[in-house]
Design a protein around this motif. Structure first.
Motif, PDB file in Angstrom:
ATOM      1  N   GLU A 249       0.830  -1.204   0.000  1.00  7.06           N
ATOM      2  CA  GLU A 249       0.000   0.000   0.000  1.00  7.06           C
ATOM      3  C   GLU A 249       0.867   1.258   0.000  1.00  7.06           C
ATOM      4  N   ARG A 250       1.941   1.207   0.759  1.00  2.00           N
ATOM      5  CA  ARG A 250       2.843   2.365   0.817  1.00  2.00           C
ATOM      6  C   ARG A 250       3.490   2.617  -0.538  1.00  2.00           C
ATOM      7  N   TRP A 251       3.910   1.555  -1.217  1.00  2.00           N
ATOM      8  CA  TRP A 251       4.584   1.728  -2.501  1.00  2.00           C
ATOM      9  C   TRP A 251       3.617   2.147  -3.600  1.00  2.00           C
ATOM     10  N   VAL A 252       2.399   1.678  -3.526  1.00  2.00           N
ATOM     11  CA  VAL A 252       1.404   2.087  -4.516  1.00  2.00           C
ATOM     12  C   VAL A 252       1.155   3.593  -4.431  1.00  2.00           C
ATOM     13  N   LYS A 253       1.218   4.120  -3.212  1.00  2.00           N
ATOM     14  CA  LYS A 253       0.933   5.539  -2.993  1.00  2.00           C
ATOM     15  C   LYS A 253       2.173   6.419  -3.109  1.00  2.00           C
ATOM     16  N   LEU A 254       3.343   5.797  -3.122  1.00  2.00           N
ATOM     17  CA  LEU A 254       4.583   6.581  -3.073  1.00  2.00           C
ATOM     18  C   LEU A 254       4.856   7.314  -4.373  1.00  2.00           C
ATOM     19  N   ASP A 255       5.193   8.573  -4.253  1.00  5.97           N
ATOM     20  CA  ASP A 255       5.602   9.375  -5.403  1.00  5.97           C
ATOM     21  C   ASP A 255       7.121   9.412  -5.409  1.00  5.97           C
ATOM     22  N   LYS A 256       7.737   8.710  -6.345  1.00  8.20           N
ATOM     23  CA  LYS A 256       9.189   8.589  -6.359  1.00  8.20           C
ATOM     24  C   LYS A 256       9.895   9.939  -6.439  1.00  8.20           C
ATOM     25  N   GLU A 257       9.478  10.777  -7.346  1.00  9.27           N
ATOM     26  CA  GLU A 257      10.163  12.050  -7.547  1.00  9.27           C
ATOM     27  C   GLU A 257      10.065  12.935  -6.318  1.00  9.27           C
ATOM     28  N   ALA A 258       8.861  12.999  -5.710  1.00 11.27           N
ATOM     29  CA  ALA A 258       8.673  13.832  -4.527  1.00 11.27           C
ATOM     30  C   ALA A 258       9.524  13.310  -3.374  1.00 11.27           C
ATOM     31  N   GLY A 259       9.597  11.972  -3.246  1.00 10.31           N
ATOM     32  CA  GLY A 259      10.391  11.384  -2.183  1.00 10.31           C
ATOM     33  C   GLY A 259      11.866  11.705  -2.326  1.00 10.31           C
ATOM     34  N   GLU A 260      12.380  11.616  -3.534  1.00  9.07           N
ATOM     35  CA  GLU A 260      13.792  11.887  -3.759  1.00  9.07           C
ATOM     36  C   GLU A 260      14.110  13.362  -3.516  1.00  9.07           C
ATOM     37  N   ASN A 261      13.214  14.247  -3.923  1.00  8.13           N
ATOM     38  CA  ASN A 261      13.445  15.674  -3.704  1.00  8.13           C
ATOM     39  C   ASN A 261      13.477  16.000  -2.216  1.00  8.13           C
ATOM     40  N   THR A 262      12.563  15.373  -1.449  1.00  2.17           N
ATOM     41  CA  THR A 262      12.536  15.579  -0.010  1.00  2.17           C
ATOM     42  C   THR A 262      13.829  15.097   0.613  1.00  2.17           C
ATOM     43  N   PHE A 263      14.298  13.936   0.185  1.00  3.67           N
ATOM     44  CA  PHE A 263      15.524  13.360   0.726  1.00  3.67           C
ATOM     45  C   PHE A 263      16.719  14.281   0.467  1.00  3.67           C
ATOM     46  N   ARG A 264      16.859  14.749  -0.781  1.00  2.55           N
ATOM     47  CA  ARG A 264      17.999  15.601  -1.113  1.00  2.55           C
ATOM     48  C   ARG A 264      17.973  16.904  -0.313  1.00  2.55           C
ATOM     49  N   SER A 265      16.782  17.460  -0.143  1.00  4.53           N
ATOM     50  CA  SER A 265      16.641  18.698   0.616  1.00  4.53           C
ATOM     51  C   SER A 265      17.063  18.512   2.067  1.00  4.53           C
ATOM     52  N   LEU A 266      16.637  17.405   2.664  1.00  5.59           N
ATOM     53  CA  LEU A 266      16.951  17.167   4.060  1.00  5.59           C
ATOM     54  C   LEU A 266      18.425  16.845   4.266  1.00  5.59           C
ATOM     55  N   ILE A 267      18.996  16.068   3.353  1.00  3.06           N
ATOM     56  CA  ILE A 267      20.422  15.766   3.460  1.00  3.06           C
ATOM     57  C   ILE A 267      21.239  17.044   3.315  1.00  3.06           C
ATOM     58  N   GLY A 268      20.783  17.958   2.447  1.00  2.00           N
ATOM     59  CA  GLY A 268      21.465  19.238   2.304  1.00  2.00           C
ATOM     60  C   GLY A 268      21.469  20.000   3.604  1.00  2.00           C
ATOM     61  N   SER A 269      20.336  19.975   4.312  1.00  2.00           N
ATOM     62  CA  SER A 269      20.250  20.650   5.604  1.00  2.00           C
ATOM     63  C   SER A 269      21.194  20.013   6.616  1.00  2.00           C
ATOM     64  N   MET A 270      21.273  18.679   6.569  1.00  2.00           N
ATOM     65  CA  MET A 270      22.138  17.990   7.512  1.00  2.00           C
ATOM     66  C   MET A 270      23.602  18.355   7.281  1.00  2.00           C
ATOM     67  N   LYS A 271      23.991  18.485   6.027  1.00  2.00           N
ATOM     68  CA  LYS A 271      25.374  18.839   5.716  1.00  2.00           C
ATOM     69  C   LYS A 271      25.716  20.242   6.207  1.00  2.00           C
ATOM     70  N   LYS A 272      24.692  21.074   6.343  1.00  3.06           N
ATOM     71  CA  LYS A 272      24.916  22.427   6.842  1.00  3.06           C
ATOM     72  C   LYS A 272      24.942  22.468   8.363  1.00  3.06           C
ATOM     73  N   GLY A 273      24.751  21.288   8.995  1.00  6.47           N
ATOM     74  CA  GLY A 273      24.883  21.218  10.448  1.00  6.47           C
ATOM     75  C   GLY A 273      23.598  21.414  11.203  1.00  6.47           C
ATOM     76  N   SER A 274      22.452  21.255  10.567  1.00  3.03           N
ATOM     77  CA  SER A 274      21.194  21.426  11.280  1.00  3.03           C
ATOM     78  C   SER A 274      20.987  20.289  12.265  1.00  3.03           C
ATOM     79  N   GLY A 275      20.823  20.601  13.530  1.00  8.00           N
ATOM     80  CA  GLY A 275      20.593  19.593  14.562  1.00  8.00           C
ATOM     81  C   GLY A 275      19.229  18.961  14.474  1.00  8.00           C
ATOM     82  N   HIS A 276      18.320  19.570  13.728  1.00  4.78           N
ATOM     83  CA  HIS A 276      16.958  19.043  13.622  1.00  4.78           C
ATOM     84  C   HIS A 276      16.745  18.284  12.313  1.00  4.78           C
TER      85      HIS A 276
END
Length: 287
Positions: A249-276
């Protein structure tokens, strides 16, 4: 605990890579009502308790929102629960409410408004895993421990990679969680006790979020297959079918492109030292 020959024999065959799902988690839940024993129904309720956890946090923070209908507790039951613990300092008399809810709410009201190193969501999740891992059904107990370990190991690897304090993100109180919090060795001191650790190390190196999540779910799917092979008509296979439906059910609903964009954005924040950043990553990728 009984055998469910007719129930299981009549279930549609499913695979992790199914692109369509005509039989949902909610559909299966309705079919199980009245067709399994009370003791086995308790195990099914344990699965859906995770939605109550989310509803409880949501109700504390935004009480006007309707709860996720997949939870066991209604809006009124959540309201009564919170009021009884807050105003009367006692546990409510409702068999669907787990014992750890009272302890969690007491702690929440005592520390309300005070910053927490570990989020309330993670604190409640830790209690949930501890509660579920005490199940008298070994299969169910080990399933929840598997998920706790996978989440914690991947979290610890991510924290180490980006210089975050893993002690603030590891949840639960089992031996693996304790080792992850305290060990600075490459394998966190768990390589000999966790046979899937090398697989998770390789998964953690996967940069494609879609592929990474797919591999994690394949680990879980394979575990379910292996641990129900000799119990084809027992409650374990019923529980496993419910879990497999959720994965699909999760994979049927998953939007691949949106998921990857979210991941890249968050990893970028982590590299900048965000504790959250890690906490945000976990919120956006909860299963």
């Amino acid at each position: 605990m009984g055998k469910y020959y007719y129930l299981i024999a009549g279930l549609p065959d499913i695979e992790l890579d199914d692109s369509k799902l005509t039989y949902s988690v909610t559909d299966f839940r309705e079919e199980l009502k009245g067709n399994i024993s009370d003791a086995d129904q308790h195990l099914i309720d344990l699965f859906f308790l995770k939605f109550d956890n989310r509803n409880l946090i949501q109700h504390l923070q935004t009480p006007d929102r309707d709860p996720d209908p997949r939870g066991n507790l209604s809006y009124d039951e959540l309201s009564d629960l919170i009021a009884i613990v807050k105003e009367e300092d006692r546990a409510p008399k409702n068999s669907l409410i787990p014992s750890y809810y009272t302890d969690f709410l007491k702690n929440y009201f005592e520390k309300e408004g005070i910053g927490q190193l570990v989020s309330w969501e993670d604190q409640l999740a830790s209690l949930y895993y501890g509660y579920a891992m005490k199940s008298s059904n070994r299969f169910v107990s080990e399933w929840f421990e598997l998920n706790l370990n996978i989440n914690n190991i991947l979290t610890a690897i991510t924290c180490r990679k980006f210089g975050l304090d893993k002690a603030n993100y590891i949840i639960g109180d089992n031996e693996v969680a304790e080792a992850l919090r305290t060990s600075n060795s490459r394998d966190f001191g768990i390589a000999d006790s966790v046979d899937y650790f090398p697989v998770l190390l390789r998964v953690a190196e996967e940069n494609d979020l879609y592929a990474r999540e797919r591999k994690i779910d394949q680990i879980k799917w394979d575990w379910l297959e292996e641990n129900t092979f000799f119990k084809p008509f027992d409650i374990e296979s019923v529980f496993a079918y419910l879990l497999k439906l959720e994965l699909i059910e999760r994979w049927v609903k998953l939007d691949k492109e949106a998921g990857e964009n979210t991941f890249r954005s968050l990893i970028g924040s982590m590299k900048k030292g965000s504790g959250h950043a890690l906490e945000e990553f976990k919120r956006n990728n909860k299963k």
